[in-house]
Design a protein around this motif. Structure first.
Motif, PDB file in Angstrom:
ATOM      1  N   LEU A   5       0.817  -1.223   0.000  1.00 47.09           N
ATOM      2  CA  LEU A   5       0.000   0.000   0.000  1.00 47.09           C
ATOM      3  C   LEU A   5       0.845   1.265   0.000  1.00 47.09           C
ATOM      4  O   LEU A   5       0.315   2.370   0.066  1.00 47.09           O
ATOM      5  N   GLY A   6       2.170   1.114  -0.013  1.00 48.46           N
ATOM      6  CA  GLY A   6       3.028   2.304   0.071  1.00 48.46           C
ATOM      7  C   GLY A   6       3.249   2.675   1.535  1.00 48.46           C
ATOM      8  O   GLY A   6       2.731   2.016   2.429  1.00 48.46           O
ATOM      9  N   PRO A   7       4.019   3.763   1.758  1.00 47.45           N
ATOM     10  CA  PRO A   7       4.343   4.140   3.143  1.00 47.45           C
ATOM     11  C   PRO A   7       3.154   4.785   3.851  1.00 47.45           C
ATOM     12  O   PRO A   7       3.014   5.995   3.870  1.00 47.45           O
ATOM     13  N   SER A   8       2.318   3.965   4.431  1.00 43.07           N
ATOM     14  CA  SER A   8       1.104   4.455   5.092  1.00 43.07           C
ATOM     15  C   SER A   8       1.437   5.095   6.436  1.00 43.07           C
ATOM     16  O   SER A   8       2.297   4.625   7.168  1.00 43.07           O
ATOM     17  N   ASP A   9       0.720   6.172   6.759  1.00 47.51           N
ATOM     18  CA  ASP A   9       0.912   6.814   8.062  1.00 47.51           C
ATOM     19  C   ASP A   9      -0.114   6.321   9.077  1.00 47.51           C
ATOM     20  O   ASP A   9      -0.128   6.771  10.219  1.00 47.51           O
ATOM     21  N   ALA A  10      -0.983   5.413   8.668  1.00 45.05           N
ATOM     22  CA  ALA A  10      -2.108   5.083   9.541  1.00 45.05           C
ATOM     23  C   ALA A  10      -1.975   3.707  10.171  1.00 45.05           C
ATOM     24  O   ALA A  10      -1.791   2.706   9.483  1.00 45.05           O
ATOM     25  N   ILE A  11      -2.057   3.673  11.491  1.00 46.20           N
ATOM     26  CA  ILE A  11      -2.211   2.407  12.193  1.00 46.20           C
ATOM     27  C   ILE A  11      -3.639   2.382  12.721  1.00 46.20           C
ATOM     28  O   ILE A  11      -4.292   3.425  12.781  1.00 46.20           O
TER      29      ILE A  11
END
Ligand SMILES: Cc1cc2nc3c(=O)[nH]c(=O)nc-3n(C[C@H](O)[C@H](O)[C@H](O)COP(=O)(O)O)c2cc1C
Length: 193
Positions: A5-11
């Motif tokens: 998904l690419g470098p996601s900022d969401a956890i």
């Protein structure tokens, strides 16, 4: 197989917490999802605030903020506080949330939020467009009608009914049922092997 998904900022899930800064009639509420525990000793909460937020100005004035955890039913007020700026709007007035005096800091806590934490800023860290603010916890509060001294926390989590946020989906949810006790259920695996 997995899809990248690419470098996601969401956890997920994360809280959607209401942070109060400023004092008395100038107190302001912001919704923050980028929040977490930074340390237990000393008890410290980290919040990440974009540099342009009005909230950042207010936190810097007093060096203090409160963190208020809303019950799931407050999701509309939470969303409102995340879409309007205190530069132009009195969010306490518009949401009809009630500021009540904190014990150790100047910014108030929010009466309608069942669990509240008072913090004093201990450090600021610049990360790109954000300022990560560490706040040492000076006091915490829970609604009296949620208190249950037979529980480890001293209150009944099911009565808190916390609001949770799935940032990637931009969706508010509520927590499901309790599955087990931590530092305990894992023993069932150990015993088998
Ligand atoms: C669910 C949700 C989570 C948010 N999380 C953050 C966050 O972690 N950090 C941040 O700087 N802004 C976050 N925002 C945006 C701010 O809440 C929003 O820009 C707000 O209007 C700023 O208020 P202020 O100008 O009164 O400080 C979030 C908004 C929503 C709806």
């Amino acid at each position: 197989m997995k899809k990248q998904l690419g470098p996601s900022d969401a956890i997920f899930p994360v809280p959607a917490a209401l942070i109060v800064s400023g004092i008395k009639e100038k107190a302001n509420i912001i919704t923050l999802a980028w929040i977490g525990v930074a340390s237990s000793t000393p008890p410290t909460i980290g919040i990440s605030v974009r540099k342009q937020r009005y909230t950042l100005e207010l936190i810097r004035k007093t060096g203090e903020f409160s963190v208020n955890f809303p019950g799931a039913s407050l999701y509309k007020q939470v969303d409102y506080c995340g879409m309007t700026t205190g530069r132009k709007t009195d969010k306490f007035k518009e949401t009809q949330l009630t500021p009540i005096e904190s014990k150790k800091i100047k910014p108030p806590i929010i009466k309608e939020c069942p669990y509240n934490i008072e913090c004093r800023v201990s450090k600021e860290i610049i990360i790109g467009d954000y300022i990560h603010i560490l706040g040492e916890v000076l006091e915490s509060h829970v609604d009296l009608d949620k208190v249950d001294n037979s529980k480890r926390a001293g209150f009944d989590m099911s009565k808190i009914d916390p609001l949770v946020y799935f940032a990637q989906a931009r969706e508010y949810w509520r927590v499901g049922e309790k599955l087990g006790d931590s530092y305990s259920v894992g023993n069932q695996i150990k015993k088998k092997s």
